[in-house]
Design an enzyme around this catalytic site. Structure first.
Site, PDB file in Angstrom:
ATOM      1  N   HIS A  84      16.909  -0.307   2.516  1.00 34.25           N
ATOM      2  CA  HIS A  84      16.521   0.873   1.970  1.00 34.25           C
ATOM      3  C   HIS A  84      15.031   1.193   2.356  1.00 34.25           C
ATOM      4  O   HIS A  84      14.238   0.097   2.385  1.00 34.25           O
ATOM      5  CB  HIS A  84      16.459   0.826   0.353  1.00 34.25           C
ATOM      6  CG  HIS A  84      17.771   1.244  -0.160  1.00 34.25           C
ATOM      7  ND1 HIS A  84      18.370   2.493  -0.033  1.00 34.25           N
ATOM      8  CD2 HIS A  84      18.614   0.349  -0.772  1.00 34.25           C
ATOM      9  CE1 HIS A  84      19.777   2.350  -0.530  1.00 34.25           C
ATOM     10  NE2 HIS A  84      19.847   1.327  -1.072  1.00 34.25           N
ATOM     11  N   CYS A 137      15.693   4.613   5.927  1.00 26.88           N
ATOM     12  CA  CYS A 137      15.419   6.190   5.696  1.00 26.88           C
ATOM     13  C   CYS A 137      14.078   6.306   5.868  1.00 26.88           C
ATOM     14  O   CYS A 137      13.071   5.519   5.684  1.00 26.88           O
ATOM     15  CB  CYS A 137      15.859   6.645   4.328  1.00 26.88           C
ATOM     16  SG  CYS A 137      17.788   6.856   4.169  1.00 26.88           S
TER      17      CYS A 137
END
Length: 267
Positions: A84, A137
């Protein structure tokens, strides 16, 4: 003889006790780390792999510190991260964060600021070639990521958790930034090359086997058949992804043109 060391981090989840109950479960990140380590080993690197519970701040910084102690001028570090990505507000108003956000790698025990990545890279000797590949991301400039929603397929720390964690950890991050700024004020940005999974305003997709970015990278590399420099490599990966996920080529410091023109993963 030059030396190549590589560090590959893959987190399929984080410690929910450190993230207010959020585990952030993903599918393909450990596979990404294993596959990038295999690529690195075939290219002549000595790889180190840190998977899910071992992907802590202390273990990542220790591995980078050990690499910095071994590598000298002309050597190369390959740093890959799959997991993440997140961001925290930068209330200090530093000039290097025009969006007033610090990008983060969401490690197992806490978020790792882009400032901390830079600090770790500053420890390397001059003229060590540093390549970072980030499959997360909002990673377009994560070695130096903005909001959105998480539909379950992206590698993004969701906004509710971002806000909650920031309010909890604001004092810690403020003090950490002050310490990092004092330590790095005279050194400037390290010379490093980043190829990231997407732009700052995009999300990176997870997948059943590999993340979309890592899958495209491996396909372009084609077990070493790829010819060309890092800019060609970036463009070829870009062509293999949809417009919603456009990988970024980002430089800090002043990497030598000869480095950028080298075939990727050249030791």
């Amino acid at each position: 003889m030059t030396t190549g060391l590589s560090l590959h981090i893959g987190l399929n989840e984080v410690d929910p006790a450190r993230y207010e109950g959020w585990a952030g479960t993903l599918v393909a990140c450990e596979n990404d780390a294993h596959d990038m380590a295999r690529l690195a080993r075939a290219a002549g690197f000595e790889p180190t792999v840190l998977l899910t519970p071992d992907g802590t701040v202390s273990q990542v910084t220790a591995a980078l510190g050990e690499a910095a102690a071994r590598l000298g001028s002309g050597d190369i570090l390959l740093f890959t991260y799959s997991g993440h990505g997140g961001q925290v507000p930068d209330d200090s108003g530093a000039d290097d964060e025009p969006d007033a956000l610090d990008e983060t790698l969401v490690l197992y025990d806490r978020q790792f600021l882009d400032d901390e990545v830079q600090q770790a890279f500053r420890a390397f000797a001059d003229d060590v070639r540093i390549v970072a590949l980030l499959d997360c991301c909002h990673s377009g400039s994560s070695i130096e990521i903005p909001g959105g929603t998480d539909d379950g397929s992206g590698r993004y720390l969701p906004e509710p958790q971002q806000r909650q964690l920031y309010e909890r950890d604001r004092g810690f991050f403020d003090e950490l930034r002050r310490s990092l700024a004092e330590d790095g004020s005279a050194d400037g940005a390290p010379d490093a090359l980043l190829v990231s999974a997407c732009q700052d305003n995009q999300v990176a997709s997870d997948g059943p086997v590999n993340g979309a970015f890592t899958e495209a990278l491996l396909r372009v590399w084609d077990d070493g058949a790829f010819q060309g420099g890092y800019r060609d490599f970036h463009r070829s990966i870009q062509r293999g992804l949809p417009p919603t996920q456009s990988p970024n080529l980002y430089l800090t410091g002043s990497p030598e043109p000869e480095f950028l023109a080298q075939r990727p993963f050249t030791v």
